[in-house]
Design an enzyme around this catalytic site. Structure first.
Site, PDB file in Angstrom:
ATOM      1  N   LYS A   1       0.829  -1.212   0.000  1.00 51.25           N
ATOM      2  CA  LYS A   1       0.000   0.000   0.000  1.00 51.25           C
ATOM      3  C   LYS A   1       0.867   1.267   0.000  1.00 51.25           C
ATOM      4  CE  LYS A   1      -2.302   0.836   3.759  1.00 51.25           C
ATOM      5  NZ  LYS A   1      -1.651  -0.385   4.197  1.00 51.25           N
TER       6      LYS A   1
ATOM      7  N   THR B   1       4.008   1.424  -0.966  1.00 50.41           N
ATOM      8  CA  THR B   1       4.702   1.427  -2.247  1.00 50.41           C
ATOM      9  C   THR B   1       3.815   1.981  -3.347  1.00 50.41           C
ATOM     10  OG1 THR B   1       5.884  -0.545  -1.506  1.00 50.41           O
ATOM     11  CG2 THR B   1       6.010  -0.031  -3.844  1.00 50.41           C
TER      12      THR B   1
ATOM     13  N   ARG C   1       2.657   7.937   6.805  1.00 53.73           N
ATOM     14  CA  ARG C   1       2.961   7.852   8.237  1.00 53.73           C
ATOM     15  C   ARG C   1       4.445   7.562   8.439  1.00 53.73           C
ATOM     16  NH1 ARG C   1      -0.670   3.070   9.909  1.00 53.73           N
ATOM     17  NH2 ARG C   1      -0.141   2.498   7.786  1.00 53.73           N
TER      18      ARG C   1
ATOM     19  N   LYS D   1       7.177  -7.170  10.114  1.00 53.45           N
ATOM     20  CA  LYS D   1       6.792  -6.579   8.843  1.00 53.45           C
ATOM     21  C   LYS D   1       7.923  -5.820   8.169  1.00 53.45           C
ATOM     22  CE  LYS D   1       2.865  -4.295   6.725  1.00 53.45           C
ATOM     23  NZ  LYS D   1       2.146  -3.048   6.720  1.00 53.45           N
TER      24      LYS D   1
ATOM     25  N   ALA E   1      -3.247   1.252  12.316  1.00 56.09           N
ATOM     26  CA  ALA E   1      -4.675   1.231  11.993  1.00 56.09           C
ATOM     27  C   ALA E   1      -5.415   0.092  12.671  1.00 56.09           C
ATOM     28  CB  ALA E   1      -4.878   1.139  10.488  1.00 56.09           C
TER      29      ALA E   1
ATOM     30  N   PHE F   1      -3.449  -0.826   6.702  1.00 57.86           N
ATOM     31  CA  PHE F   1      -4.079  -2.139   6.547  1.00 57.86           C
ATOM     32  C   PHE F   1      -5.237  -2.089   5.549  1.00 57.86           C
ATOM     33  CE2 PHE F   1      -2.121  -2.681  10.866  1.00 57.86           C
ATOM     34  CZ  PHE F   1      -1.140  -3.554  10.450  1.00 57.86           C
TER      35      PHE F   1
ATOM     36  N   PHE G   1       3.457  -8.603  -8.781  1.00 58.39           N
ATOM     37  CA  PHE G   1       4.683  -9.248  -8.323  1.00 58.39           C
ATOM     38  C   PHE G   1       5.287 -10.014  -9.512  1.00 58.39           C
ATOM     39  CE2 PHE G   1       3.236  -7.718  -4.525  1.00 58.39           C
ATOM     40  CZ  PHE G   1       3.772  -8.280  -3.377  1.00 58.39           C
TER      41      PHE G   1
ATOM     42  N   TRP H   1       7.056  -1.078  -8.385  1.00 61.10           N
ATOM     43  CA  TRP H   1       8.216  -1.603  -7.658  1.00 61.10           C
ATOM     44  C   TRP H   1       9.385  -1.804  -8.635  1.00 61.10           C
ATOM     45  CZ3 TRP H   1      11.583  -5.668  -7.672  1.00 61.10           C
ATOM     46  CH2 TRP H   1      12.363  -5.847  -6.515  1.00 61.10           C
TER      47      TRP H   1
END
Length: 557
Positions: free
Chosen positions: A73, A75, A96, A107, A274, A302, A382, A410
């Protein structure tokens, strides 16, 4: 571009002096407070001077219910901001600040990834400009002043059994969830207490919702720290702690400006989780960006059941924000997980599972549309995703009435989000947004909890013991009934069972505790087994982080 590791890409990036980044938003150098050459804070006096400018358009990036690794998210937020700049739009992003807890836990960092990240990544993921340390210190100053007041005679008649203000630290440490303080002959009143992670602190929530320093001090003073023996509330203002707390936060309160790998402006400020807090960056950073850019892309933590719901029902309500469009991020691996594939098989092709898992995505899309905000789905591609799986998710999105845009930020940076940027501009400029929260201020607190549970989670109902309902009623009688609710719930499911994948229905949301955040301006409802102090996994990321022989940080991702 050849994909590399996030660290390699971050180190290879050509960072421009932060004054050049600020100049893209027409911020004069004299209004910056530099932290080295590549990051700075924006002067609060300069921010106050922007009040008469019109606002740009606000774009929210949210996501489906994530896998433990997250779905990109942040990214995507960075990639979309770069994509908007690529197509000639004046855009900024608002993120954030990462917490050290997940950074050293499971994470990892939260600065984006690949060619869609904010830099300097290592600084941002670690101590940055010291904001989280300032918030931790302000929180613990108040904790110390509570116990000090008890020690020196308790003139406010605080009931030691009803002190509700804990301590805080920015690290995952389950051993500190419940502690005994004041042990020893002359060390104060012995009582049970505990720690919350800093990102769950009410000070963090206040920091992220305050409009200026005066509002910050007012909100800090309204924090309820304990109750007297007659049941009335004791606040930080009663303890005369609000002034010193504001002083500790004065410098931190100014928004941080950094840049993306492609040298576009990014505000990174504030960092509530969140799943246990309200999940949005600071109000002052968002509003500053809206005055300086035509399009502002921000993210909420999230899945949309948590981050987007709180962004809409808390942040937008409190700040009178009107989002123009929303992006729901989905990945093939998350769709397969929600379609019944176990974690060990997520890399294997399974288009049928993608189709089944799209029920989770469809519910998030439906929920966001329910706020009157137009939606596009960003499929964060991906390298392992197959053509059949991508076709399956596009077909599923078409069936739910949502456009799906394949994104490769990415690996390709802004080139990989150009199509998404054009779609977002189309939605934001289309004038179809008609935002409204899902419940009114005047609704009783328990009914607000039930409304979120039934409307957003699709629960049959919420349930709580009589003592919790009585507490909510008491807060209403004390004048807090018009506050929104902040649901603390697992991020992995619409229900409170993290193993309930897909789009479950008919379950009950058990509310086991409620907390009044009078300064932040909401009531927290803790559901299921969610904790406000996380623990580390069996093998935390910290085990792989260290310095190379050349002095480079290794293992930070």
């Amino acid at each position: 571009m050849t994909p590399k590791s996030d660290l390699e890409i971050a180190r290879a990036a050509t960072l421009k002096p932060i004054a050049e980044i600020a100049a893209k938003l027409d911020v004069p150098y004299e209004n910056l407070v530099p932290f080295g050459h590549d990051k700075a804070k924006i002067s609060l006096d300069y921010i106050a001077s922007l009040s008469d400018r019109p606002d740009g358009k606000l774009i929210l990036v949210t996501a489906i219910s994530p896998t433990p690794a997250g779905e990109g998210k942040t990214t995507t937020t960075v990639g979309l901001g770069d994509g908007l700049n690529r197509i000639g739009k004046r855009a900024a992003i608002c993120l954030r600040e990462p917490s050290l807890g997940p950074c050293f836990g499971m994470k990892g960092g939260a600065a984006g990834g690949g060619y869609a990240q904010v830099v300097p990544m290592e600084d941002i993921n670690l101590h940055f400009t010291g904001d989280l340390h300032a918030i931790t210190t302000a929180h613990n100053l108040l904790s110390a002043m509570v116990d000090n007041h008890l020690y020196w005679g308790n003139a406010l008649d605080i009931d030691p059994r009803r002190v509700v203000w804990k301590r805080a630290m920015d690290m995952n440490d389950r051993a500190l969830r419940q502690i005994v303080a004041g042990l020893g002959a002359s060390n104060g009143f012995t009582r049970e207490t505990g720690f919350d992670i800093t990102v769950a602190s009410e000070v963090m929530a206040i920091f992220c919702l305050a409009s200026d320093l005066a509002d910050l001090e007012r909100r800090l003073g309204a924090i309820v720290v304990a109750y007297r023996t007659d049941g009335t509330a004791v606040t930080a203002r009663d303890l005369k702690a609000d002034g010193a707390m504001t002083v500790l936060l004065r410098q931190a309160f100014a928004p941080n400006l950094v840049q993306t790998v492609e040298n576009n402006p990014a505000f990174v400020h504030g960092g509530p989780f969140a799943n246990i807090a309200h999940g949005c960056n600071s109000m002052i950073a968002t509003k500053t960006a809206l005055k300086l850019a035509d399009y502002v892309v921000t993210e909420a933590g999230f899945g949309a059941d948590l981050g987007a719901e709180k962004f809409f029902d808390i942040k937008c309500r409190k700040g009178d924000l009107k989002p123009s469009a929303a992006v729901v991020v989905a990945t093939i691996r998350a769709l397969k997980m929600h379609g019944g594939v176990d974690r060990t098989s997520l890399a294997q092709e399974n288009a049928d599972a993608v189709t089944r898992g799209a029920a989770n995505l469809a519910r998030h899309v439906e929920n966001v549309k329910g706020y009157g905000v137009p939606v596009v789905v960003a499929v964060n591609r991906f390298l392992s995703d197959t053509d059949a799986e991508i076709a399956a998710v596009k077909a599923a999105c078409a069936a739910m009435g949502a456009d799906a845009v394949l994104c490769e930020h990415w690996a390709k940076g802004s080139e990989g989000t150009e199509a998404l940027a054009r779609k977002v501009v189309e939605l934001a400029d289309g004038g179809t947004a008609d935002f409204a929260p899902i419940y009114p201020d005047a609704m009783p607190l328990w009914e607000k909890i039930r409304t979120v549970s039934k409307t957003i989670y699709h629960a049959r109902d919420a349930a709580a013991e009589k003592r919790i309902l009585a507490q909510l009623a008491a807060w209403e009688d004390a004048g807090y009934g018009d506050l929104p609710v902040c649901m603390a719930k697992t991020q992995y499911s619409f229900s409170t069972d993290p193993a309930a994948r897909g789009a479950p229905e008919g379950f009950t949301i058990p509310v086991r505790e409620v907390r009044l955040s009078a300064g932040a301006g909401f009531v927290v409802a803790l559901t299921g087994e969610i904790m406000t102090m996380p623990g580390l996994p069996r093998h935390p990321a910290a085990e792989k982080i260290g310095l190379s022989d050349e002095g480079w940080i290794e293992g930070l991702f």
